[in-house]
Structures are given as C-alpha cells and as structure tokens.
Motif scaffolding. Structure first.
Motif, PDB file in Angstrom:
ATOM      1  N   LYS A  26      13.149   8.933 -10.176  1.00 19.88           N
ATOM      2  CA  LYS A  26      13.587   9.674 -11.362  1.00 19.88           C
ATOM      3  C   LYS A  26      12.468  10.510 -11.983  1.00 19.88           C
ATOM      4  O   LYS A  26      12.705  11.621 -12.458  1.00 19.88           O
ATOM      5  N   GLU A  27      11.258   9.954 -12.006  1.00 21.43           N
ATOM      6  CA  GLU A  27      10.144  10.666 -12.636  1.00 21.43           C
ATOM      7  C   GLU A  27       9.350  11.516 -11.640  1.00 21.43           C
ATOM      8  O   GLU A  27       8.425  12.216 -12.034  1.00 21.43           O
ATOM      9  N   LYS A  28       9.690  11.411 -10.352  1.00 20.91           N
ATOM     10  CA  LYS A  28       8.994  12.166  -9.302  1.00 20.91           C
ATOM     11  C   LYS A  28       7.499  11.855  -9.265  1.00 20.91           C
ATOM     12  O   LYS A  28       6.658  12.744  -9.043  1.00 20.91           O
ATOM     13  N   ALA A  29       7.173  10.598  -9.492  1.00 22.90           N
ATOM     14  CA  ALA A  29       5.780  10.172  -9.504  1.00 22.90           C
ATOM     15  C   ALA A  29       5.305   9.842  -8.091  1.00 22.90           C
ATOM     16  O   ALA A  29       6.058   9.317  -7.271  1.00 22.90           O
ATOM     17  N   THR A  30       4.051  10.141  -7.812  1.00 20.33           N
ATOM     18  CA  THR A  30       3.400   9.686  -6.587  1.00 20.33           C
ATOM     19  C   THR A  30       2.931   8.255  -6.790  1.00 20.33           C
ATOM     20  O   THR A  30       2.316   7.932  -7.814  1.00 20.33           O
ATOM     21  N   LEU A  31       3.208   7.403  -5.835  1.00 23.38           N
ATOM     22  CA  LEU A  31       2.793   6.005  -5.904  1.00 23.38           C
ATOM     23  C   LEU A  31       1.482   5.827  -5.156  1.00 23.38           C
ATOM     24  O   LEU A  31       1.357   6.245  -3.996  1.00 23.38           O
ATOM     25  N   GLN A  32       0.510   5.225  -5.804  1.00 21.73           N
ATOM     26  CA  GLN A  32      -0.759   4.851  -5.184  1.00 21.73           C
ATOM     27  C   GLN A  32      -0.803   3.332  -5.076  1.00 21.73           C
ATOM     28  O   GLN A  32      -0.873   2.636  -6.084  1.00 21.73           O
ATOM     29  N   PHE A  33      -0.755   2.836  -3.858  1.00 18.56           N
ATOM     30  CA  PHE A  33      -0.794   1.393  -3.614  1.00 18.56           C
ATOM     31  C   PHE A  33      -2.150   1.054  -3.016  1.00 18.56           C
ATOM     32  O   PHE A  33      -2.470   1.467  -1.904  1.00 18.56           O
ATOM     33  N   HIS A  34      -2.958   0.300  -3.777  1.00 22.58           N
ATOM     34  CA  HIS A  34      -4.340   0.046  -3.398  1.00 22.58           C
ATOM     35  C   HIS A  34      -4.474  -1.149  -2.455  1.00 22.58           C
ATOM     36  O   HIS A  34      -3.842  -2.184  -2.652  1.00 22.58           O
ATOM     37  N   GLN A  35      -5.307  -0.991  -1.440  1.00 21.17           N
ATOM     38  CA  GLN A  35      -5.649  -2.047  -0.484  1.00 21.17           C
ATOM     39  C   GLN A  35      -4.420  -2.749   0.100  1.00 21.17           C
ATOM     40  O   GLN A  35      -4.274  -3.968   0.020  1.00 21.17           O
ATOM     41  N   PRO A  36      -3.494  -2.001   0.691  1.00 18.42           N
ATOM     42  CA  PRO A  36      -2.267  -2.598   1.241  1.00 18.42           C
ATOM     43  C   PRO A  36      -2.536  -3.522   2.420  1.00 18.42           C
ATOM     44  O   PRO A  36      -1.658  -4.312   2.788  1.00 18.42           O
ATOM     45  N   GLN A  37      -3.741  -3.462   3.023  1.00 15.47           N
ATOM     46  CA  GLN A  37      -4.060  -4.354   4.140  1.00 15.47           C
ATOM     47  C   GLN A  37      -4.078  -5.817   3.713  1.00 15.47           C
ATOM     48  O   GLN A  37      -4.049  -6.713   4.554  1.00 15.47           O
ATOM     49  N   GLN A  38      -4.110  -6.068   2.413  1.00 14.05           N
ATOM     50  CA  GLN A  38      -4.039  -7.441   1.923  1.00 14.05           C
ATOM     51  C   GLN A  38      -2.630  -8.017   2.030  1.00 14.05           C
ATOM     52  O   GLN A  38      -2.449  -9.231   1.908  1.00 14.05           O
ATOM     53  N   TYR A  39      -1.656  -7.140   2.263  1.00 18.39           N
ATOM     54  CA  TYR A  39      -0.257  -7.587   2.283  1.00 18.39           C
ATOM     55  C   TYR A  39       0.485  -7.214   3.565  1.00 18.39           C
ATOM     56  O   TYR A  39       1.566  -7.750   3.812  1.00 18.39           O
ATOM     57  N   GLN A  40      -0.051  -6.319   4.360  1.00 19.54           N
ATOM     58  CA  GLN A  40       0.646  -5.829   5.553  1.00 19.54           C
ATOM     59  C   GLN A  40      -0.215  -6.117   6.772  1.00 19.54           C
ATOM     60  O   GLN A  40      -1.344  -5.612   6.895  1.00 19.54           O
ATOM     61  N   ASP A  41       0.305  -6.924   7.714  1.00 20.47           N
ATOM     62  CA  ASP A  41      -0.488  -7.352   8.860  1.00 20.47           C
ATOM     63  C   ASP A  41      -0.930  -6.189   9.743  1.00 20.47           C
ATOM     64  O   ASP A  41      -2.035  -6.198  10.295  1.00 20.47           O
ATOM     65  N   SER A  42      -0.096  -5.163   9.905  1.00 19.74           N
ATOM     66  CA  SER A  42      -0.466  -4.037  10.754  1.00 19.74           C
ATOM     67  C   SER A  42      -1.714  -3.344  10.207  1.00 19.74           C
ATOM     68  O   SER A  42      -2.627  -2.983  10.968  1.00 19.74           O
ATOM     69  N   LEU A  43      -1.794  -3.180   8.895  1.00 24.38           N
ATOM     70  CA  LEU A  43      -2.957  -2.548   8.280  1.00 24.38           C
ATOM     71  C   LEU A  43      -4.150  -3.502   8.263  1.00 24.38           C
ATOM     72  O   LEU A  43      -5.304  -3.048   8.318  1.00 24.38           O
ATOM     73  N   TRP A  44      -3.873  -4.789   8.187  1.00 25.43           N
ATOM     74  CA  TRP A  44      -4.940  -5.794   8.285  1.00 25.43           C
ATOM     75  C   TRP A  44      -5.642  -5.672   9.644  1.00 25.43           C
ATOM     76  O   TRP A  44      -6.869  -5.622   9.735  1.00 25.43           O
ATOM     77  N   HIS A  45      -4.845  -5.605  10.702  1.00 25.26           N
ATOM     78  CA  HIS A  45      -5.396  -5.428  12.055  1.00 25.26           C
ATOM     79  C   HIS A  45      -6.238  -4.155  12.133  1.00 25.26           C
ATOM     80  O   HIS A  45      -7.365  -4.163  12.658  1.00 25.26           O
ATOM     81  N   LEU A  46      -5.686  -3.050  11.635  1.00 27.83           N
ATOM     82  CA  LEU A  46      -6.358  -1.758  11.761  1.00 27.83           C
ATOM     83  C   LEU A  46      -7.677  -1.732  10.997  1.00 27.83           C
ATOM     84  O   LEU A  46      -8.719  -1.348  11.535  1.00 27.83           O
TER      85      LEU A  46
END
Length: 427
Positions: A103-123
């Motif tokens: 609704k607000e057309k905001a960009t989302l910045q999600f910091h350090q997603p490797q703490q929650y997503q195994d694929s990014l943890w591996h990378l």
C-alpha cells in the motif's frame, strides 16, 4: 539436488558466483577497480529464486521474532527525498510489513537474512571461508515503479544477485576511491551523470568496489524486485592492519632506541597545537622533523613476530564473529540439522588435539561442526580423530560423573573431619 552455493570448496562457490567470468580475470580487471555486470541465463537464472523470495520472507516474518529497526526497515525515495516509513522498534509482523510494501510502496530492507535462511547461510559461510574475512548480506524488496534509497556509496565490496523481477541501476564515479566510510544521502547535482546504466534480471550479478555511488529503482508495469546484496572487506584494508602493527612497533622501538625514549621539548603541547600562535612556526617545524625521523626509523621495528601477532589480533575478531558452519547433510558423521542459534550456544573453549595428517591443499576445506554436546572436525568429508576433547557427554555419563562427584565430596568431608580430630588429640 545440490545448488552451487552448497559446494564444499569455497573457491568453487565463488567461481560459480561470478561465472562465466574467470576468477583470475575478475581479480585482475575488476576487484577494487571497476564495476562489472554479469548476465545470466538457463540454470543460473532458474536457481536464483531458490536463494530467497517473497515467500521466503513471509515465512520468516510468520515464524521468527523479526523487529523493526533491528532486522527490518521500510523506506522510499520520492522527489529527491528519502522517507523512513517503518516504526523505529516493535514486531515486524507479516501484516504490517506487507501493508507497507503493497500500500505504501515501501522498499523493504531485511538485514542479515543468512541468520534465518539456510541457502544464504551456506553462501555467506562459503564466501567468508574464501575471502578470509566477514561477509554480510541484506535483502532488498521493492514494489514496481518505486525506489527505496537515495544515491549513496558504501564502505564495502558489493556483490548483488537479482532474485525476482527486474531492477534498473545507475552507477556513478566515486567521490572517494575505496572509501572507508558510508556516505550521507547524496543529491543528483553532486554526482553528475551515471557511468553505468543497466537493468538486472533474475540470475544476473553486479559487482562494484566500495565507494561506488549507486541508486536503483524497479521499473513500473512489472512485478516487484528482490535482490540480495552481499558485502565484504569492511575495515579490511592495509591501514586496518597497520592500526594493529604500529603500537607494537613503537613499543619495540622504545626498547631498542634511546631517541624514542627522550623527553619532549618544554611546553610542546601548549605551544604547538592548533591554537598556538604564528610565532611557534619554527617550533612546529622542529617537532615535525623529529617525528618524521622517528617514523622513518620505526619501519625497521616491524618484525615478523610483530606482524604475526598483529595478524592474529585482527583475525581474532573475524574468527569470533563469523558464521557457524552450515549444516552438511551429505557429510559423514554429521548430526541432525540444528538451528543456527543452537550451534552458537555451544561451548567455544573446548581444547582438542588433532591426530593424523594435516590438509594437503588449500582446496581441502577444514570445518569445525558443532552444536550443544557435539564437536567434530572434517577435512573435506573425512572426520578427523580428536583426543583430549572436553565436550558434553551422554546423560548417563553425566549422571555417573555427578554421583562420583557427590561420593567424592562426601568422602573428602569425612577425611577432613578425621584430620581435624587427630590434630585436636595431638594438641
């Protein structure tokens, strides 16, 4: 099916990250020198969404305690002004986040997603092993026809993988080459015309050195854009190592050279500072000459031992802050997959002594796999025999040790009582 970021050899992970560009060519032509855009197709494009997606974020928002300010920000850049739309704190629930996004057309910045997503943890863990320094990441998700951030530059080397949708990028020549600091939000009049203007599609990779000014928007009329920004080499320059070397070199020089131990001229501080009068110019010149002479002789005190100790000091921060090893489902004798926060709770001061041959090549990765009550060392996929390990044992072993300790404590108390009675009788 194994994805490229799950490969056991860190160098191979990096090679696949930048393919079809050759690793040697990348470091000779682009690293710390200039941006490069690597276009992808086929499997590389198809696998990109497996790293992270809108569905991945929604699942994390519903299953984890994600906080605004700490983990998540929402912003937009309109008419030359950046607006922060998210609360400074509080739970970033799925409903609140998607309301800001849709609704607000905001960009989302999600910091350090490797703490929650195994694929990014591996990378990120593989890239940390390859670069030998910390690697971080952020997810940026932008609605169509929107821009989140003002033009700016960062203090890190940046790799961007486009995951969903398309993103239009403009890069500008740096104001400060290989900058050690992040910039404020910059205005268009300050940055001139872009040196690069292009669009990234799923699977495409963008690299640019720290200090590169950049801005990006999602084209209107299409879908949302998701990309991951992988960052490294923050505070990892020659000057950062010198900060660790020079204090020890000065101490060594003081021990070996009397000139370093001589007292300063009288009233040197009050007459030679920035508030001193013009008449102190000669004194300042004399002081400057003395300091320059001492600095020249200082280099001979930068010994191999001091250098090694400085490297250890800088590396200690990396070792203590880096990611724990990711789960290796195909490795031998690896325990059932545990959450990263469980792995981080393990005892870090266990003393172990390796038995057997050391790794035979730089491509043969050595990993410490650990979780509460468990520690194993793998060379490649082969477990390394350990001796002298102080780890947690089974429940039965702990109960037996506790009973033995209690019995030992009881017997010790009785022995002490007997000794006291014998001393009284002697008196």
């Amino acid at each position: 099916e194994e994805f490229w970021w799950e490969h056991d050899v860190p160098k191979e992970v990096f090679s696949r990250l930048i393919q079809p560009t050759d690793v040697d060519e990348f470091f000779q032509s682009f690293w710390e020198k200039q941006p490069v855009v690597i276009k992808r197709s086929g499997n590389a494009r198809a696998s990109s969404s497996s790293l992270f997606s809108r569905d991945s974020l929604d699942s994390i928002l519903k299953g984890e305690e994600i906080e605004f300010g700490l983990h998540m920000n929402a912003c937009r850049y309109v008419d030359g002004q950046r607006e922060n739309l998210s609360p400074q704190c509080g739970r970033a629930s799925s409903s609140k986040v998607w309301k800001l996004f849709d609704k607000e057309k905001a960009t989302l910045q999600f910091h350090q997603p490797q703490q929650y997503q195994d694929s990014l943890w591996h990378l990120c863990a593989a890239l940390e092993a390859y670069f030998g320094c910390l690697v971080g990441s952020n997810i940026y998700m932008t609605p169509p026809g929107s821009q989140g951030l003002a033009p700016h530059h960062d203090d890190v080397e940046v790799f961007i993988i486009q995951l969903e949708g398309s993103k239009h990028w403009r890069l500008y020549k740096p104001l400060d080459v290989l900058s050690r600091t992040c910039s404020r939000d910059l205005e268009q009049k300050d940055i001139g015309e872009p040196s690069h203007d292009f669009t990234l599609n799923p699977g495409d990779l963008l690299y640019f050195p720290r200090g590169t000014i950049h801005q990006a928007d999602t084209p209107a009329g299409g879908s949302h854009s998701t990309h991951i920004t992988i960052s490294t080499y923050q505070r990892w320059s020659n000057s950062d190592l010198l900060h660790a070397v020079l204090p020890a070199a000065v101490e060594a020089a003081c021990s070996g050279h009397v000139n370093f131990r001589k007292g300063l001229p009288l009233r040197v501080m009050s007459e030679n500072g920035t508030a001193s009068t013009e008449h102190a110019g000669a004194q300042v010149s004399s002081l400057l000459s003395m300091l320059q002479d001492l600095t020249k002789s200082l280099s001979s005190n930068v010994t191999e031992e001091i250098t090694r100790r400085a490297v250890d000091a800088v590396n200690a921060d990396f070792v203590s802050s880096r990611l724990p090893p990711p789960p290796q489902p195909n490795a031998a004798n690896v325990p059932a997959k545990k959450k990263k926060k469980d792995a981080e709770d393990c005892l870090s001061d266990s003393r172990v002594s390796p038995c057997g041959d050391a790794p035979s090549s730089e491509d043969q990765q050595v990993r410490l796999l650990y979780a509460p009550g468990y520690l194993n060392v793998l060379i490649g996929e082969k477990p390394l025999e350990l001796s002298g390990m102080d780890g947690e044992g089974s429940d039965e072993e702990e109960e037996a040790e506790e009973e033995e300790s209690n019995d030992g404590g009881s017997n010790k108390g009785e022995e002490e009582d007997d000794e006291e009675e014998e001393e009284e009788e002697e008196e």
